[in-house]
Design an enzyme around this catalytic site. Structure first.
Site, short mmCIF file in Angstrom:
data_model
loop_
_atom_site.label_atom_id
_atom_site.label_comp_id
_atom_site.label_asym_id
_atom_site.label_seq_id
_atom_site.Cartn_x
_atom_site.Cartn_y
_atom_site.Cartn_z
N LYS A 1 -24.84 -1.50 -6.99
CA LYS A 1 -25.15 -2.80 -6.37
C LYS A 1 -24.28 -3.00 -5.13
CE LYS A 1 -26.75 -4.59 -10.75
NZ LYS A 1 -26.49 -5.30 -11.99
N ASP B 1 -29.54 -13.14 -10.48
CA ASP B 1 -30.15 -12.34 -11.55
C ASP B 1 -31.36 -13.06 -12.15
OD1 ASP B 1 -29.20 -9.79 -12.04
OD2 ASP B 1 -27.47 -10.47 -13.21
N GLN C 1 -22.05 -8.91 -14.58
CA GLN C 1 -22.67 -7.72 -15.17
C GLN C 1 -22.66 -7.82 -16.70
OE1 GLN C 1 -24.14 -5.07 -13.42
NE2 GLN C 1 -24.80 -4.47 -15.47
#
Ligand code: NAP
Length: 277
Positions: free
Chosen positions: A51, A118, A95
């Site tokens: 990422k 997200d 994460q």
């Protein structure tokens, strides 16, 4: 049969975003993503690294917070609160999975929904359900982009999704519905899965079981999208679909690797850029 090239399509998206970020910079606007990693799970470290690399390629600033596994719930909530209030931060990504002593739902809920790139916050999930603009979970959003950019129309098609997870299956079904597909969601309690999947014009497989879907689950000429990703004993990657068995029967199919996988990060980057628009 045509292969859907996720590697190429994701690269196109990243290049378009790169141009957009340059334009934004000319207007004095920067895009900044904060990435939080808790603990030392090696797979998570690889995802976070990828990422950050994508951010660098596109011109997005990335702030990295690598915290020990012993981090408390309070410490993590306090960092999120600081980032929520930091005007320079447009996107916040925690994460997953988190260490067991931290409740993931509580952490996701603590992220400002306008920075939830997200698309996991209940507000964004709700927005998707009622057809309002909001961040959408990156993997299913990537599947829609793959279909559209391959010239596959969804409207009026019989779409079957295998899997009902919050991250893939459910948002996938909502997105196909938004595109006017006729959608069926299947799961582990579905009676006679084959009879349902073999009627699908578009079959999206997110079952989490290597090579589970064989040719007898698939209608002749169907579009098959394989979300699964598994490492086999010989170290090679495979999906939830038995590609060699199924491919010839399809009109379009995604390979693993190089199908849905690369799209997830590309859509995350798209969400980051959209957070400043
Ligand atoms: P998950 O949370 O394990 O969900 C799997 C779903 O499949 C569940 O809804 C389950 O039903 C259903 N299922 C399990 N066995 C079944 C069966 N025999 N028949 C019908 N349905 C069955 O997995 P996920 O997080 O959605 O991920 C799915 C796959 O996608 C995994 O391989 C994962 O690694 C991969 N993935 C890839 C990306 C990417 O970027 N490419 C991103 C996320 C996930 P129940 O609800 O009834 O248990």
């Amino acid at each position: 049969m045509q292969l859907i090239n996720g590697k190429e399509i994701s690269m196109q998206i990243k290049d378009e975003l790169k141009v957009k970020v340059e334009e934004l910079k000319k207007e004095g606007k920067e895009v900044t993503l904060a990435v939080i990693l808790v603990g030392d799970d090696p797979a998570s470290a690889v995802y976070v690294g990828n990422k950050k690399k994508a951010c660098e390629y596109i011109g997005i600033n990335s702030l990295s917070y690598e915290l020990p596994a012993s981090t408390t719930r309070e410490e993590l909530l306090s960092l999120i609160s600081k980032l929520n209030n930091d005007e320079k931060v447009n996107g916040i990504l925690v994460q997953l999975p988190l260490p067991k002593h931290i409740n993931e739902d509580e952490i996701i809920k603590a992220i400002d929904p306008s920075k939830d790139v997200d698309g996991f916050h209940p507000e964004n999930v709700g927005r998707l359900s009622i057809g309002q603009k909001g961040f959408v979970s990156c993997t299913p959003a990537g599947v829609i982009e793959l279909l559209k950019r391959s010239g596959i129309s969804i409207e009026g098609k019989n779409c079957v999704v295998i899997g009902r997870s919050n991250i893939v299956g459910k948002p996938m079904a909502m997105l196909l519905l938004r595109e006017n597909g006729t959608v069926t969601i299947t799961h582990s309690r579905t009676a006679d899965l084959k009879s349902v999947t073999s009627k699908a014009d578009i079959l999206v497989v997110a079952i989490g079981k290597p090579k589970f879907i064989t040719a007898d689950y698939v209608k002749e000429g169907a579009v098959v999208i394989d979300v699964g990703i598994h490492r086999m004993e010989n170290k090679k990657l495979c999906g939830d679909v038995d590609f060699d068995d199924v491919a010839e029967k399809t009109s379009f199919i995604t390979p693993v690797p190089g199908g849905v996988g690369p799209m997830t990060i590309a859509m995350l980057m798209k969400n980051c850029v959209e957070s400043v628009l």
